[in-house]
Design an enzyme around this catalytic site. Sequence first.
Site, PDB file in Angstrom:
ATOM      1  N   GLY A  74       0.816  -1.229   0.000  1.00 32.34           N
ATOM      2  CA  GLY A  74       0.000   0.000   0.000  1.00 32.34           C
ATOM      3  C   GLY A  74       0.841   1.267   0.000  1.00 32.34           C
ATOM      4  O   GLY A  74       0.557   2.219   0.722  1.00 32.34           O
ATOM      5  N   SER A 105       1.486   3.474  -2.530  1.00 28.60           N
ATOM      6  CA  SER A 105       1.266   4.553  -3.497  1.00 28.60           C
ATOM      7  C   SER A 105       0.016   5.354  -3.204  1.00 28.60           C
ATOM      8  O   SER A 105      -1.081   5.013  -3.667  1.00 28.60           O
ATOM      9  CB  SER A 105       1.158   3.964  -4.913  1.00 28.60           C
ATOM     10  OG  SER A 105       2.396   3.973  -5.548  1.00 28.60           O
ATOM     11  N   ASN A 160      -3.069   6.086  -5.691  1.00 29.12           N
ATOM     12  CA  ASN A 160      -3.288   4.903  -6.525  1.00 29.12           C
ATOM     13  C   ASN A 160      -4.287   4.037  -5.757  1.00 29.12           C
ATOM     14  O   ASN A 160      -3.937   3.403  -4.755  1.00 29.12           O
ATOM     15  CB  ASN A 160      -1.930   4.215  -6.732  1.00 29.12           C
ATOM     16  CG  ASN A 160      -2.029   2.854  -7.389  1.00 29.12           C
ATOM     17  OD1 ASN A 160      -3.074   2.221  -7.394  1.00 29.12           O
ATOM     18  ND2 ASN A 160      -0.907   2.396  -7.914  1.00 29.12           N
ATOM     19  N   ARG A 203       9.610   4.228  -5.291  1.00 35.27           N
ATOM     20  CA  ARG A 203       9.971   4.259  -6.711  1.00 35.27           C
ATOM     21  C   ARG A 203      11.192   5.141  -6.965  1.00 35.27           C
ATOM     22  O   ARG A 203      11.823   5.052  -8.021  1.00 35.27           O
ATOM     23  CB  ARG A 203       8.765   4.726  -7.543  1.00 35.27           C
ATOM     24  CG  ARG A 203       7.511   3.855  -7.299  1.00 35.27           C
ATOM     25  CD  ARG A 203       6.651   3.702  -8.510  1.00 35.27           C
ATOM     26  NE  ARG A 203       7.363   3.011  -9.570  1.00 35.27           N
ATOM     27  CZ  ARG A 203       6.842   2.712 -10.763  1.00 35.27           C
ATOM     28  NH1 ARG A 203       5.593   3.049 -11.030  1.00 35.27           N
ATOM     29  NH2 ARG A 203       7.544   2.094 -11.684  1.00 35.27           N
ATOM     30  N   GLU A 228       7.761  10.871 -14.338  1.00 29.91           N
ATOM     31  CA  GLU A 228       7.241   9.504 -14.256  1.00 29.91           C
ATOM     32  C   GLU A 228       7.382   8.747 -15.571  1.00 29.91           C
ATOM     33  O   GLU A 228       6.746   7.710 -15.786  1.00 29.91           O
ATOM     34  CB  GLU A 228       5.778   9.544 -13.788  1.00 29.91           C
ATOM     35  CG  GLU A 228       5.585  10.204 -12.421  1.00 29.91           C
ATOM     36  CD  GLU A 228       5.844   9.276 -11.229  1.00 29.91           C
ATOM     37  OE1 GLU A 228       5.437   8.107 -11.285  1.00 29.91           O
ATOM     38  OE2 GLU A 228       6.451   9.729 -10.231  1.00 29.91           O
ATOM     39  N   HIS A 235      -1.362   8.534 -13.130  1.00 31.85           N
ATOM     40  CA  HIS A 235      -0.593   8.735 -14.368  1.00 31.85           C
ATOM     41  C   HIS A 235      -1.589   8.977 -15.493  1.00 31.85           C
ATOM     42  O   HIS A 235      -2.691   8.429 -15.480  1.00 31.85           O
ATOM     43  CB  HIS A 235       0.229   7.486 -14.723  1.00 31.85           C
ATOM     44  CG  HIS A 235       1.379   7.217 -13.804  1.00 31.85           C
ATOM     45  ND1 HIS A 235       1.674   5.968 -13.314  1.00 31.85           N
ATOM     46  CD2 HIS A 235       2.330   8.049 -13.301  1.00 31.85           C
ATOM     47  CE1 HIS A 235       2.756   6.031 -12.549  1.00 31.85           C
ATOM     48  NE2 HIS A 235       3.167   7.291 -12.521  1.00 31.85           N
ATOM     49  N   CYS A 270       0.911  -0.282 -18.291  1.00 33.94           N
ATOM     50  CA  CYS A 270       1.935   0.074 -17.289  1.00 33.94           C
ATOM     51  C   CYS A 270       3.110  -0.877 -17.357  1.00 33.94           C
ATOM     52  O   CYS A 270       4.237  -0.501 -17.040  1.00 33.94           O
ATOM     53  CB  CYS A 270       1.374  -0.026 -15.872  1.00 33.94           C
ATOM     54  SG  CYS A 270      -0.007   1.034 -15.542  1.00 33.94           S
TER      55      CYS A 270
HETATM   56  O1  SUG Z   1       3.522   3.949  -9.299  1.00 29.32           O
HETATM   57  N1  SUG Z   1       2.045   1.015  -8.086  1.00 29.32           N
HETATM   58  C1  SUG Z   1       2.539   1.788  -9.217  1.00 29.32           C
HETATM   59  C2  SUG Z   1       1.684   1.539 -10.435  1.00 29.32           C
HETATM   60  C3  SUG Z   1       2.319   2.138 -11.642  1.00 29.32           C
HETATM   61  C4  SUG Z   1       1.436   2.063 -12.834  1.00 29.32           C
HETATM   62  N2  SUG Z   1       2.104   2.558 -13.955  1.00 29.32           N
HETATM   63  C5  SUG Z   1       1.536   3.290 -14.944  1.00 29.32           C
HETATM   64  N3  SUG Z   1       0.342   3.836 -14.782  1.00 29.32           N
HETATM   65  N4  SUG Z   1       2.198   3.474 -16.005  1.00 29.32           N
HETATM   66  C6  SUG Z   1       2.579   3.273  -8.863  1.00 29.32           C
HETATM   67  O2  SUG Z   1       1.661   3.752  -8.200  1.00 29.32           O
HETATM   68  C7  SUG Z   1       2.167   0.111  -5.842  1.00 29.32           C
HETATM   69  C8  SUG Z   1       3.189  -0.328  -4.885  1.00 29.32           C
HETATM   70  C9  SUG Z   1       2.682  -0.774  -3.549  1.00 29.32           C
HETATM   71  O3  SUG Z   1       1.698  -0.247  -3.062  1.00 29.32           O
HETATM   72  O4  SUG Z   1       3.323  -1.664  -2.987  1.00 29.32           O
HETATM   73  C10 SUG Z   1       2.765   0.903  -6.984  1.00 29.32           C
HETATM   74  O5  SUG Z   1       3.855   1.404  -6.864  1.00 29.32           O
END
Ligand code: SUG
Length: 418
Positions: A21, A23, A26, A130, A164, A230, A348
């Site tokens: 969790g 991000s 997201n 990231r 990104e 994104h 992605c």
């Molecule tokens: O950066 N999820 C990534 C998903 C990236 C998707 N990429 C594109 N849309 N191109 C992010 O949010 C979740 C990791 C975690 O919660 O453990 C994560 O990093």
Amino acid sequence: MSKLVEINFDGIIGPSHNYAGLSIGNIASSTHAGETAYPREAALQGIAKMRHNLELGLAQGFFMPLDRPNRTWLEALGTDPAHAPRNLLANAMSASSMWAANAATVSPMPDTIDGRCHLTVANLQTMPHRSHEWTGTLAQLRLAFADETRFAVHAPVPAPFGDEGAANHMRICASHDSPGVELFIYGVSGGPFPARQHIEASMAVARLNEAQSVIFAQQSEQAIAAGAFHNDVVAVANEHVLFTHEQAFENPTSFYADLRDQVPEVEIVEVPADRVSLADAIKSYLFNAQLVTLPDDAGMALILPTEAQDNQSVWDYLQELIAGNGPIRRLCPVDVRQSMANGGGPACLRLRVVADPETVDQRFIATPEKLAQMSDIIANHWPETINPNQLSNVELLNNIRVARHKLLEACGLAELDR
Ligand code: SUG
């Protein structure tokens, strides 16, 4: 003679895949926080997607997972896997490099001043987990695209300007091998959530990549606030087609007008909010499809997550879309549910590079045989499950390291092991 085609490089889903969790903004990542993840199944889903795309006649490449937990990063923070606070260890463990659309921004040969294909590695500095990907990504891209007469690989733009990568970049062109207009989509505000792509970074990348024709457009605040962290969650482009949600951009009228001005043949397929709401678009990830040109003049296809099929209003809309006379002719649902639960759909998981496949280091180019070999290694060595409360387990950490090493060795890429 060189033949420029679109090659999709997928990030292989690493053995440390888990749901911590991490991000904010997201929704999938937050919703699945704390759940048990299935790294083996996740990676096999990714391989199956690549196999599917090869079978469609598309060029396919891949990138190796990075070494996790990132011990160098923990060391710089004065700790190590045995002593790191829980939250830091989770940030060091993420398998997030699987989402290769965030690896770099790519401006292919026909678009650039010096006629080389430029790749600027993304700094991903908005999210701690990231922000430390770029070192491993840079090393790998320098290997894959080592021919400096054809490629230029740039280090990331410096903080604090968040970048990104290709997730906030599109290109519109008559065909992949002809000059295109590059669209850099930045965020200004996302309501409660961060706008991860900063305009200063977009402009720096456009300069570094020597992109000749560019448009900078603002991502809508409403879209970011609804969970489109994104732009590729709400829009995708391929050749002369832009497939987008009505609410993806802050000023769609002026953006579309600029685009039509620069590329008169552009076809904008805009999905109205009263057919598919932003919430449904984000839940189903219909725009996080790979929009691809099929060989033999078969038109374009959307390689979609199966979640798009599960959503009635989305699927009804898509059925109508392909029944019409538009450029999108085929729907190909693929199961990438393990990645989807962390907010990563088919688009992605891939980085698009328009290049002659023969000019790329062949160790990164997929064949059915290599995919079969990778599947065996994954089936034998990737952990079956990981729960985020197990991340400090010494045996698990050791297994993760061994698993990645086996894959690197099989692909002749052991030099990436640090
Ligand atoms: O950066 N999820 C990534 C998903 C990236 C998707 N990429 C594109 N849309 N191109 C992010 O949010 C979740 C990791 C975690 O919660 O453990 C994560 O990093």
